[in-house]
Design an enzyme around this catalytic site. Structure first.
Site, PDB file in Angstrom:
ATOM      1  N   GLU A  68      46.588   6.131  76.508  1.00 32.47           N
ATOM      2  CA  GLU A  68      46.905   6.615  77.845  1.00 32.47           C
ATOM      3  C   GLU A  68      47.789   5.613  78.577  1.00 32.47           C
ATOM      4  O   GLU A  68      47.273   4.635  79.148  1.00 32.47           O
ATOM      5  CB  GLU A  68      45.616   6.829  78.646  1.00 32.47           C
ATOM      6  N   GLY A 103      47.965  10.901  86.079  1.00 34.62           N
ATOM      7  CA  GLY A 103      47.900  11.499  87.407  1.00 34.62           C
ATOM      8  C   GLY A 103      49.221  11.444  88.163  1.00 34.62           C
ATOM      9  O   GLY A 103      49.275  11.712  89.360  1.00 34.62           O
ATOM     10  N   LYS A 148      36.657  13.008  85.655  1.00 33.72           N
ATOM     11  CA  LYS A 148      36.699  11.893  86.618  1.00 33.72           C
ATOM     12  C   LYS A 148      35.658  12.133  87.728  1.00 33.72           C
ATOM     13  O   LYS A 148      34.601  12.659  87.441  1.00 33.72           O
ATOM     14  CB  LYS A 148      38.124  11.701  87.144  1.00 33.72           C
ATOM     15  N   ASN A 187      38.548  14.977  80.929  1.00 31.25           N
ATOM     16  CA  ASN A 187      37.939  13.887  81.695  1.00 31.25           C
ATOM     17  C   ASN A 187      37.949  14.349  83.152  1.00 31.25           C
ATOM     18  O   ASN A 187      38.993  14.330  83.801  1.00 31.25           O
ATOM     19  CB  ASN A 187      38.753  12.596  81.512  1.00 31.25           C
ATOM     20  N   SER A 241      48.949  13.075  82.187  1.00 27.36           N
ATOM     21  CA  SER A 241      49.691  14.251  82.655  1.00 27.36           C
ATOM     22  C   SER A 241      49.942  15.270  81.548  1.00 27.36           C
ATOM     23  O   SER A 241      50.978  15.941  81.545  1.00 27.36           O
ATOM     24  CB  SER A 241      51.008  13.832  83.331  1.00 27.36           C
ATOM     25  N   GLU A 299      41.335   3.548  84.685  1.00 28.28           N
ATOM     26  CA  GLU A 299      40.847   3.488  86.070  1.00 28.28           C
ATOM     27  C   GLU A 299      39.687   2.503  86.188  1.00 28.28           C
ATOM     28  O   GLU A 299      39.524   1.842  87.213  1.00 28.28           O
ATOM     29  CB  GLU A 299      40.448   4.899  86.548  1.00 28.28           C
ATOM     30  N   HIS A 350      38.446   3.386  80.207  1.00 29.00           N
ATOM     31  CA  HIS A 350      39.518   4.128  80.880  1.00 29.00           C
ATOM     32  C   HIS A 350      40.290   3.190  81.807  1.00 29.00           C
ATOM     33  O   HIS A 350      39.700   2.285  82.413  1.00 29.00           O
ATOM     34  CB  HIS A 350      38.923   5.298  81.670  1.00 29.00           C
TER      35      HIS A 350
HETATM   36  P1  13P Z   1      45.840  13.188  84.064  1.00 34.68           P
HETATM   37  O1  13P Z   1      45.817  14.224  82.950  1.00 34.68           O
HETATM   38  O2  13P Z   1      45.347  13.712  85.372  1.00 34.68           O
HETATM   39  O3  13P Z   1      47.150  12.482  84.141  1.00 34.68           O
HETATM   40  O4  13P Z   1      44.756  12.085  83.633  1.00 34.68           O
HETATM   41  C1  13P Z   1      44.784  11.585  82.361  1.00 34.68           C
HETATM   42  C2  13P Z   1      43.570  10.784  82.163  1.00 34.68           C
HETATM   43  O5  13P Z   1      43.393   9.745  82.766  1.00 34.68           O
HETATM   44  C3  13P Z   1      42.570  11.287  81.211  1.00 34.68           C
HETATM   45  O6  13P Z   1      41.602  10.318  80.962  1.00 34.68           O
END
Ligand code: 13P
Length: 256
Positions: free
Chosen positions: A170, A176, A15, A13, A216, A100, A98
């Site tokens: 997740e 992150g 982002k 992803n 992560s 976010e 997601h």
């Molecule tokens: P990270 O791997 O940067 O923690 O992000 C995970 C994520 O949100 C994947 O959709």
């Protein structure tokens, strides 16, 4: 073992990262490193990079996904992209719900459900994200919350359509932050999701559904996570932006 019944999927992803030249460079670097993968490999990229990445992956085993789509087929929804628009381009996957988007863009369980149904109706494969916030975990409601998110997101989704759904667990506190869920924590919640699917669709369908962990995940911890009995690959943020790290995760899932 049930794990053999389903396909491990490692999806990046990206982002809100990468201009088109940067996207091309990254995907060109990833392609040879994952050519021998024994799992499905997907790059979910910003809308502006879809055409570039679709062109670049031609003839390779890398599949392409978007990071969101709208639930209406078309109309006055300034700034939005429909599932049909993605499907017409040749996009195969789309991330829905997601955390976010839930945190920053007003996504709710209901809109996640609407987007999921629209994406499936357009023939896309959905990577459906669920997961608890830190406060939820501390309050001991992780299992209930994740089961509820899963159940609402799949309202009206048929057993046939479920074959095109991957669920990504997740935990929001692990995204992150560098704080990964332990392999046991990841497996435990993935198993709760599978049990929820079994209640909704039966054990056979639940056993055939790919459930990823995300948060992560990196080149170092991937092997332990993907080796868990209920974890079928991962949704990778930060580490998917570095070709060697992403490839190492793909390799871990190939062995996993
Ligand atoms: P990270 O791997 O940067 O923690 O992000 C995970 C994520 O949100 C994947 O959709």
């Amino acid at each position: 073992m049930n794990k053999a019944l389903r396909k491990a999927v490692i999806a990046g992803n990206w982002k809100m990262n990468k201009t088109r030249p940067e996207a091309k460079e990254l995907v060109e670097a990833i392609k040879p490193l994952v050519a021998g993968a024994g799992c499905e490999v997907v790059a979910c990229v910003p809308f502006t990079n879809l055409e570039t990445v679709l062109e670049a992956v031609k003839g390779s085993n890398v599949k392409v996904g978007a990071e969101n789509c709208h639930f209406e087929k078309s109309g006055a929804f300034t700034g939005e992209i429909s599932a049909d628009m993605l499907a017409e381009m040749g996009v195969e996957y789309v991330i829905i719900g997601h955390s976010e988007r839930r945190q920053y863009f007003g996504e709710t369980d209901e809109t996640v459900n609407k987007r999921t149904r629209a994406a499936l109706a357009a023939g896309l494969k959905v990577i459906l994200c669920v997961g608890e916030m830190l406060a939820d975990r501390e309050n001991g409601i992780t299992d209930e919350l994740v089961a509820m998110q899963t159940k609402i997101a799949l309202k009206g989704v048929t057993a046939e359509e479920l074959k095109n759904v991957i669920i990504a667990y997740e935990p929001v506190w692990a995204i992150g932050t560098g704080k990964t869920a332990t392999a046991e924590q990841a497996n435990e919640v993935c198993a709760v999701i599978r049990a929820t699917l079994a209640k909704l669709y039966g054990k056979e369908a639940a056993d055939a559904t790919t459930i990823q962990y995300g948060g992560s995940m990196n080149a170092k911890n991937a092997a332990e996570l993907v080796a868990q009995p209920d974890v079928d690959g991962g949704l990778i943020g930060g580490a998917s932006l570095k070709a060697p790290d992403f490839a190492a995760i793909v390799e871990a899932a190939t062995k996993g």
